[in-house]
Write a protein that holds these residues in place. Structure first.
Motif, mmCIF file in Angstrom:
data_model
loop_
_atom_site.group_PDB
_atom_site.id
_atom_site.type_symbol
_atom_site.label_atom_id
_atom_site.label_comp_id
_atom_site.label_asym_id
_atom_site.label_seq_id
_atom_site.Cartn_x
_atom_site.Cartn_y
_atom_site.Cartn_z
ATOM 1 N N ASP A 1 -25.067 4.086 -7.711
ATOM 2 C CA ASP A 1 -25.223 2.848 -8.158
ATOM 3 C C ASP A 1 -25.013 1.618 -7.384
ATOM 4 N N MET B 1 6.455 2.118 1.641
ATOM 5 C CA MET B 1 6.819 2.177 0.042
ATOM 6 C C MET B 1 7.230 3.592 -0.376
ATOM 7 N N ALA C 1 11.656 1.568 0.528
ATOM 8 C CA ALA C 1 10.655 1.564 -0.562
ATOM 9 C C ALA C 1 11.057 0.318 -1.429
ATOM 10 N N LEU D 1 7.347 -1.807 -2.343
ATOM 11 C CA LEU D 1 6.648 -1.489 -3.394
ATOM 12 C C LEU D 1 6.530 -2.863 -4.298
ATOM 13 N N ARG E 1 3.854 -4.754 -2.554
ATOM 14 C CA ARG E 1 2.604 -4.343 -2.993
ATOM 15 C C ARG E 1 2.140 -4.637 -4.455
ATOM 16 N N ASN E 2 3.054 -4.683 -5.491
ATOM 17 C CA ASN E 2 2.818 -5.220 -6.674
ATOM 18 C C ASN E 2 2.428 -6.502 -6.765
ATOM 19 N N LEU F 1 -1.108 -6.928 -5.245
ATOM 20 C CA LEU F 1 -1.914 -6.222 -6.204
ATOM 21 C C LEU F 1 -2.328 -7.106 -7.271
ATOM 22 N N GLU G 1 -5.749 -8.595 -8.164
ATOM 23 C CA GLU G 1 -6.478 -8.317 -9.588
ATOM 24 C C GLU G 1 -6.816 -9.625 -10.374
ATOM 25 N N ASP H 1 0.969 3.135 3.647
ATOM 26 C CA ASP H 1 2.369 3.233 3.675
ATOM 27 C C ASP H 1 2.837 3.457 5.087
ATOM 28 N N ILE I 1 3.977 -8.137 -17.557
ATOM 29 C CA ILE I 1 3.213 -7.448 -18.236
ATOM 30 C C ILE I 1 2.369 -6.185 -17.493
ATOM 31 N N ARG I 2 2.223 -6.589 -16.220
ATOM 32 C CA ARG I 2 1.416 -5.742 -15.225
ATOM 33 C C ARG I 2 2.379 -4.476 -14.972
ATOM 34 N N PHE I 3 3.552 -4.917 -14.580
ATOM 35 C CA PHE I 3 4.324 -3.737 -13.986
ATOM 36 C C PHE I 3 5.511 -3.548 -14.828
ATOM 37 N N GLN I 4 5.701 -4.042 -15.857
ATOM 38 C CA GLN I 4 6.932 -3.825 -16.806
ATOM 39 C C GLN I 4 8.373 -3.925 -15.899
ATOM 40 N N GLN I 5 8.347 -4.910 -15.181
ATOM 41 C CA GLN I 5 9.606 -5.150 -14.410
ATOM 42 C C GLN I 5 9.586 -6.575 -14.090
ATOM 43 N N ARG J 1 4.540 2.242 -16.309
ATOM 44 C CA ARG J 1 4.190 1.131 -15.594
ATOM 45 C C ARG J 1 3.036 1.345 -14.800
ATOM 46 N N LEU K 1 -2.189 1.225 -13.345
ATOM 47 C CA LEU K 1 -2.415 0.611 -14.472
ATOM 48 C C LEU K 1 -3.607 -0.330 -14.632
#
Lengths: 367, 653
Positions: A20, A34, A39, A43, A46-47, A50, A54, A73, A292-296, B201, B220
């Motif tokens: 496509d 990481m 780490a 990490l 990175r979040n 990211l 996004e 990494d 919401i995205r990473f739950q932390q 997560r 995710l």
């Protein structure tokens, strides 16, 4: 007849169809430790990056082109880092976010500079890397300011003799930070009676190290190390000399410091490059999105990673055709989460430092 | 229309038939088999995900069981005494890199691990772990807990942590992430299966395909992972990094992880690929064989036809008597036999034709001879005819001359008669006078005689003059008529003379001839033939224009027509000429009074004289019942090229 054959071939191709056509994405590299000991530093960075990418993609990318974040990494090892950067260069990235530690920055610059690649480190703060007209940009201010603040604070608290343990696994950062502290504290009339180095890649027996430092009879201990090592040092210090004031640097200012350290890090003083309690809507909406995205909860490197990526994406979208990215970064000002980011002509920026102390498992801002 | 050679056509036909067959079969296989494979793989991946969770839970359980001896140990020993046991559990090569016991306050009481030297044991014992989230969770929930993001106390690495509460203590085991990948590898059952192990997560904690990605990637952001985490149903196929997979996800309640099982889809699917390859091979293989064999077969088929053609061509070129080929095809043999029959039939007919042809040639020769004979006879007849014609013309001329003489005689009769009468009367008077003299001459008698003699002399003289005049006139006409001399003459004068000669003939008819010709129309031409022409035209009118007992008017007019031409018209008020006759009126022997004295040559001669000798034109205009008009257009100068002023005016035959 021919039509039948053509039809059949089309059918075969359609079944095979996986080709496509889509718009070429804008590629951005991200490199950080990481895995391994640092780490906790890498990490969340990175979040943050990211999340920024996004969010930008959800609003249509840059001029209709999506952004692709290529994550590598460095494992806090030179060979791994150089290999990863070379791989990213081969993938035609527009710019590189990272590395998070000054040690790794120093390793990769000889590769990225000749390639003309702009590098933005979210957290690197070593004095040694500042004041150079190159393609390296940083969001954190150097440890000079931080150590001046720290020295002044602890001098005011009545501390005069502060022994130091520093990790030479990130030598560029730790040695210059030690010197900055020594100078600043010395100017105030304080003293560093002992500074012991260790290599976190080959962890020493920390109780022995603390014993040695305690032999200098310090009023407090300063750990220039990552969160994990700071915790391990603090654990020993608490066991060997409960109540001795402990000080750390921004390097250790991750969320894992408290989780790992538990009671051992209670009362630990350290600088932070952001305010966890900031109530600006900009920061709050970031914090919500991150949770919401990473739950932390976002940490300090999350914020820095997010801002570094945002600055880069803003610069890329502001860039006129054929204009060097460096020029765009140097000329503009960029909206961060808690402050405006402006680069000086060397690509360094000034950042507000929040001095915090850990109380009841929380970072509390004291100034 | 495109024209093909039989061999090519047959070869193409064979290959095309093969191609269509293979295409239909191949397409059918693909259409039926591919969706089957896809459906099968979807089902397979779903079942595998479910079973994988069971297997993984079982394997993780077995890891957990390894920590069971510690429970008994803790009942019998002090915690710090059990570090040898801990070491034996976390021996090198086992799942655990470290196992330790936490006191009710969250402090490390004992620790064991292959990589921990004795000195570091001391470092670690007494460390505070109370803020650790795994520790807090297990204290809260009082059941074994697995954590995928457990920070190792040794290294700060993110590891898999297993926490088991034992009374008020907690045992924690650290398992490195790569061990989990190994277990995954063992647990998976399908050949091409790849598994993602994902935590709440979205962090990738296990990946059988690329273990190096573990810990780096947060998935995710992928819609399929979001759906899995939120317990929504997954699409059957999803795409990742340009490859397509059948996918199914299953959540392990016990471990609180998501197992995402992927099987390559599309061309990556080995079943689909092998099916496609099989279809392609079974498509192109026979096609290749067909392409090689078809021309051979086609030429084998075409050979007898070629032989037949060759044989037929030989027949066409006239070579015969050869043997007609036979092949293994019934229809071709039939054709060969039929052609053979046809060949012999053609031969027979050819023979017949040849015979007929000879006969025909003979007949033609015969006919040709007959024809030339007839032709010869005809030529002779024509010659005779010409003679007759010439004779006729001459007769005509003689007749004209006869008439002329009759006319002259008639004209001379009156003056000469008058003169003679006067002379004879005078003679009588002279004798009377002589007698009178003898009886005595009296003066009155003398006077009377003299007067009479004078009158008689006068009459005689006048009549003789008139006779002389006539003779002169006739002489000119006769000369003109007989010699056809060319001279310059006044038209009116000549026509007058001609009318004079015609007078005796006209006098016998009730018709009136009127002449209206101006003076001074001079011609340099042939007055004789012109006169003959006019005589013929007048004669024609007298003879044909009027019915018996009718008295008509014949009018002769002339005028200059300009351009050196003079028009002379002879018209009558008779019954006219039928239009059918008009077309051929100047042809010879055309007459309506055949057998009544008409020769049918009068107008023909007139036409010939006008057109050939005088160089003019003669045309006729007539409407039935309206009279007729003959118009002569004569050049003032007759052409000199025409030789033979003595031309007879004979028509060419």
């Amino acid at each position: 007849m021919l039509r039948l054959i053509t039809g059949f071939l089309i059918l075969v191709l359609a079944l095979a169809g996986c080709g496509d056509v889509s718009v070429d994405p804008i590629r951005i590299g991200f490199i950080s430790g990481m895995t391994g000991r640092f780490a906790d530093f890498g990490l969340p960075g990175r979040n943050g990056a990211l999340l920024a990418v996004e969010q930008r993609n959800q609003t249509g990318g840059i001029e209709g082109r999506p952004i692709e974040l290529l994550i590598r990494d460095d494992a806090q090892e030179s060979e791994v880092a150089i290999k990863a950067v070379q791989e990213l260069l081969g993938l035609q990235i527009e710019a590189l976010i990272g590395p998070m530690t000054s040690g790794m920055v120093k390793v990769i610059l000889p590769v990225t500079e000749p390639a003309g690649l702009v590098v933005i480190s979210p957290t690197s703060a070593a004095v040694e890397l500042s004041g150079k007209d190159d393609l390296f940009f940083r969001l954190a201010s150097t440890m000079r300011e931080s150590m001046h603040l720290s020295a002044a604070l602890h001098y005011r608290r009545g501390l005069r003799r502060i022994a130091v343990a520093y990790d030479i696994n990130n030598r560029v950062f730790s040695e210059s930070t030690l010197e900055e502290f020594r100078t600043a504290f010395g100017e105030l009339g304080g003293e560093v009676p002992m500074a012991k180095s260790f290599d976190s890649a080959k962890p020493p027996v920390f109780s022995d190290l603390i014993q040695e430092l305690l032999s200098a009879q310090p009023d407090a201990l300063l750990f220039i190390s990552s969160a994990v090592d700071t915790v391990l040092l603090a654990q020993q210090a608490r066991k060997l000399s409960p109540g001795l004031p402990l000080i750390a640097t921004e390097w250790a200012a991750t969320e894992q410091l408290i989780e790992l350290g538990g009671h051992a890090v209670e009362g630990l003083y350290l600088g932070q490059l952001f305010d966890r309690n900031n109530i600006s809507s900009r920061y709050q909406s970031f914090r919500d999105a991150y949770q919401i995205r990473f739950q932390q909860e976002p940490g300090y490197t999350s914020v820095m990673g997010y801002e570094a990526a945002s600055v880069l994406l803003d610069a890329l979208s502001r860039r006129a055709k054929g204009q060097p990215l460096k020029e765009v970064l140097l000329r503009g000002s960029f909206e961060g989460l808690q402050q405006t980011i402006v680069f000086d002509r060397f690509g360094d920026s000034q950042r507000r430092i929040f001095t915090t102390v850990i109380r009841n498992g929380q970072f509390v801002v004291i100034e | 229309m495109r024209v093909w050679r039989l061999r090519t056509f047959l070869a193409f036909l064979l290959v095309a038939t093969l191609l269509v067959t293979l295409m239909i079969v191949g397409s059918a296989v693909l259409f039926v088999r591919l969706p089957q494979i896809a459906e099968e793989n979807r089902r397979l991946v779903r079942i595998e995900a479910e079973e994988l969770v069971t297997r993984m839970e079982f394997l993780m359980d077995s890891l957990q069981i390894r920590l069971n001896p510690l429970e008994i140990a803790l009942q019998n020993f002090l915690p710090y005494e059990s570090h040898l046991l801990l070491d034996s559990i976390a021996v090198k090569g086992s799942a655990f890199t470290a196992v330790y016991i936490l006191s009710p306050e969250g402090k490390v009481e004992a620790i064991g691990g292959a990589s921990i030297e004795h000195q570091r044991h001391l470092d670690l014992v007494g460390n505070d772990m109370s803020a650790n989230s795994l520790y807090q969770t297990v204290r809260r929930e009082r059941r074994p807990i697995w954590s995928d993001r457990y920070l190792s106390v040794l290294s700060g690495h993110i590891t898999i942590g297993l926490a088991i509460p034992i009374h008020d203590r907690v045992i924690i085991g650290e398992i490195p992430p790569h061990y989990l990948v190994r277990i995954l590898g063992i647990a998976r059952m399908l050949r091409n299966e790849s598994i993602w192990l994902i935590d709440q997560r979205g962090e990738l904690i296990g990946d059988t395909d690329s273990p190096s990605q573990v810990g780096l990637i947060n998935l995710l952001g992928l819609p399929v992972v979001q759906k899995a985490v939120h317990g929504e149903s997954l699409p059957g196929i999803f795409e990742y990094q340009g490859r397509r997979y059948y996918v199914a996800a299953q959540h392990s309640q016990k471990l609180d992880w998501y197992f995402l099982v992927k099987l390559p889809a599309g061309l990556e699917d080995p079943d689909i690929r092998s099916t496609l390859i099989m279809v392609t091979v079974s498509f192109f293989g026979p096609l290749l064989i067909g392409a090689l064999l078809a021309p051979l077969w086609a030429s084998y088929m075409a050979r007898p036809v070629g032989e037949l053609m060759e044989r037929a061509r030989q027949v066409a070129e006239g070579h015969s008597k050869a043997i007609w080929p036979r092949s293994s095809i019934v229809e071709l043999n039939q054709l060969s036999t039929d052609l053979e029959h046809m060949d012999s039939a053609i031969h027979e007919r050819e023979q017949q034709l040849r015979l007929l042809n000879t006969e025909l040639e003979n007949r033609v020769t015969q006919r040709t001879a007959d024809l030339s004979q007839a032709n010869h006879e005809l030529s002779e007849t024509l010659d005779t005819l010409r003679c007759t014609q010439r004779e006729l013309v001459r007769t005509e001329k003689l007749a004209a001359l006869g008439e002329l003489v009759a006319g002259i005689a008639h004209e001379l009769n009156t003056p000469i008669g008058n003169g003679l009468m006067a002379a004879s009367a005078l003679h009588d008077k002279v004798r009377e006078f002589q007698k009178a003299i003898q009886e005595g001459l009296r003066r009155s008698t003398l006077d009377h005689f003299v007067a009479y003699a004078e009158t008689a002399a006068d009459i005689t003289t006048r009549n003789l003059h008139r006779a002389a005049e006539l003779v002169t006139s006739f002489k000119q006409v006769a000369v003109d008529q007989t010699s056809s001399q060319r001279r310059t003459f006044d038209l009116k004068e000549v026509i007058n003379e001609i009318l004079l000669t015609l007078h005796p003939m006209l006098k016998r008819t009730p018709h009136q001839v009127m002449m209206e010709i101006p003076d001074g129309l001079w011609l340099d031409s042939y007055p004789g033939p012109l006169g003959q022409t006019l005589a013929n035209l007048i004669n024609n009118a007298v003879l044909h224009a009027f019915d018996e007992g009718e008295s008509g008017v014949i009018r002769i007019t002339a005028a200059s027509a300009g351009e050196g031409q003079i028009r002379v018209q002879v018209s009558d008020n008779g019954k006219g000429i039928p239009s059918t006759l008009q077309e051929r009126i100047f042809n010879p022997f055309v007459t309506t009074k055949m057998g009544q004295g008409g020769t049918g040559l009068g107008l023909h001669i007139a036409h010939n004289i006008v057109t050939h000798l005088l160089g003019g034109k003669l045309i006729v205009c007539s409407d039935e019942g309206q009279g007729s008009e003959f118009i002569m257009l004569l050049p003032e100068q007759a052409p000199r090229t025409v030789s033979g002023a003595g031309g007879t005016g004979l028509p060419p035959i």
